[in-house]
Write a protein that holds these residues in place. Structure first.
Motif, PDB file in Angstrom:
ATOM      1  N   ARG A  54      16.172  17.348  91.381  1.00  0.00           N
ATOM      2  CA  ARG A  54      15.276  16.919  90.300  1.00  0.00           C
ATOM      3  C   ARG A  54      13.989  17.726  90.194  1.00  0.00           C
ATOM      4  NH1 ARG A  54      15.917  11.053  88.713  1.00  0.00           N
ATOM      5  NH2 ARG A  54      17.754  10.355  89.820  1.00  0.00           N
ATOM      6  N   SER A  55      13.482  18.247  91.304  1.00  0.00           N
ATOM      7  CA  SER A  55      12.146  18.821  91.264  1.00  0.00           C
ATOM      8  C   SER A  55      11.996  20.271  91.674  1.00  0.00           C
ATOM      9  CB  SER A  55      11.189  18.036  92.139  1.00  0.00           C
ATOM     10  OG  SER A  55      11.686  16.959  92.764  1.00  0.00           O
ATOM     11  N   MET A  56      13.040  20.896  92.127  1.00  0.00           N
ATOM     12  CA  MET A  56      12.886  22.265  92.618  1.00  0.00           C
ATOM     13  C   MET A  56      13.690  23.246  91.786  1.00  0.00           C
ATOM     14  SD  MET A  56      10.814  22.168  95.089  1.00  0.00           S
ATOM     15  CE  MET A  56       9.846  20.692  94.954  1.00  0.00           C
ATOM     16  N   PRO A  57      13.281  24.497  91.768  1.00  0.00           N
ATOM     17  CA  PRO A  57      11.994  24.979  92.278  1.00  0.00           C
ATOM     18  C   PRO A  57      10.843  24.443  91.427  1.00  0.00           C
ATOM     19  CG  PRO A  57      13.183  26.770  91.210  1.00  0.00           C
ATOM     20  CD  PRO A  57      14.079  25.558  91.185  1.00  0.00           C
ATOM     21  N   TRP A  58       9.684  24.390  92.021  1.00  0.00           N
ATOM     22  CA  TRP A  58       8.526  23.783  91.383  1.00  0.00           C
ATOM     23  C   TRP A  58       8.229  24.392  90.018  1.00  0.00           C
ATOM     24  CZ3 TRP A  58       3.385  25.541  90.446  1.00  0.00           C
ATOM     25  CH2 TRP A  58       2.520  24.534  90.040  1.00  0.00           C
ATOM     26  N   THR A  59       8.447  25.684  89.887  1.00  0.00           N
ATOM     27  CA  THR A  59       8.160  26.363  88.619  1.00  0.00           C
ATOM     28  C   THR A  59       9.244  26.160  87.565  1.00  0.00           C
ATOM     29  OG1 THR A  59       9.165  28.373  89.492  1.00  0.00           O
ATOM     30  CG2 THR A  59       6.761  28.149  89.715  1.00  0.00           C
ATOM     31  N   GLN A  60      10.429  25.728  87.989  1.00  0.00           N
ATOM     32  CA  GLN A  60      11.548  25.509  87.063  1.00  0.00           C
ATOM     33  C   GLN A  60      12.403  24.331  87.515  1.00  0.00           C
ATOM     34  OE1 GLN A  60      13.219  29.518  87.388  1.00  0.00           O
ATOM     35  NE2 GLN A  60      12.962  29.644  85.162  1.00  0.00           N
ATOM     36  N   PRO A  61      11.863  23.102  87.500  1.00  0.00           N
ATOM     37  CA  PRO A  61      12.655  21.965  87.965  1.00  0.00           C
ATOM     38  C   PRO A  61      13.968  21.834  87.201  1.00  0.00           C
ATOM     39  CG  PRO A  61      10.421  21.296  87.328  1.00  0.00           C
ATOM     40  CD  PRO A  61      10.574  22.730  86.990  1.00  0.00           C
ATOM     41  N   ARG A  62      14.986  21.377  87.900  1.00  0.00           N
ATOM     42  CA  ARG A  62      16.324  21.138  87.349  1.00  0.00           C
ATOM     43  C   ARG A  62      17.053  22.419  86.918  1.00  0.00           C
ATOM     44  NH1 ARG A  62      18.303  16.161  85.473  1.00  0.00           N
ATOM     45  NH2 ARG A  62      17.309  14.567  86.690  1.00  0.00           N
ATOM     46  N   SER A  63      16.606  23.540  87.415  1.00  0.00           N
ATOM     47  CA  SER A  63      17.253  24.802  87.037  1.00  0.00           C
ATOM     48  C   SER A  63      18.350  25.215  88.018  1.00  0.00           C
ATOM     49  CB  SER A  63      16.220  25.926  86.920  1.00  0.00           C
ATOM     50  OG  SER A  63      15.611  26.181  88.169  1.00  0.00           O
TER      51      SER A  63
END
Length: 113
Positions: A54-63
């Motif tokens: 749900r939250s990672m990576p911080w710069t692109q969550p859910r990627s």
């Protein structure tokens, strides 16, 4: 490889911490003033998976793909010596991982289990 590409910049070399939380190692017991790591605090491996998804990576969550999340979860658990380096991580094996701090949480609403 995935950790190096997507996580290293924030969580540091070998998951020892950087601008973001330490993922690997740390004190044997979590404390209120810090020191909460995957191995000493988190109660369930499925929570680790879900948080990454749900939250990672911080710069692109859910990627991340589910396979990348399974791979990262396995890497973090293996580096914390909670599973073997060659253990397979998937939807059926993930919930079977026994986290060291699993029994130290109080169930808030036991009648809902």
């Amino acid at each position: 490889k995935i950790y190096a590409e997507k996580c290293l910049a924030c969580h540091g070399e070998g998951g020892k911490g950087g601008v973001a939380a330490r993922l690997i190692g740390g004190p044997p017991k979590a404390t209120l003033d810090g020191g909460k790591t995957i191995a000493n605090y988190w109660p369930y491996a499925t929570t680790v998976f879900d948080f990454i998804r749900r939250s990672m990576p911080w710069t692109q969550p859910r990627s991340l793909t589910d396979q990348e999340v399974y791979a990262l979860t396995a890497y973090i658990l293996a580096e914390n010596k909670l599973i073997g380096e060659s253990d397979e991580m998937n939807a059926s094996t993930l919930p079977k991982v026994q986290m060291p701090n699993r029994g130290n949480f109080v169930i808030r609403f036991p009648d809902r289990i």
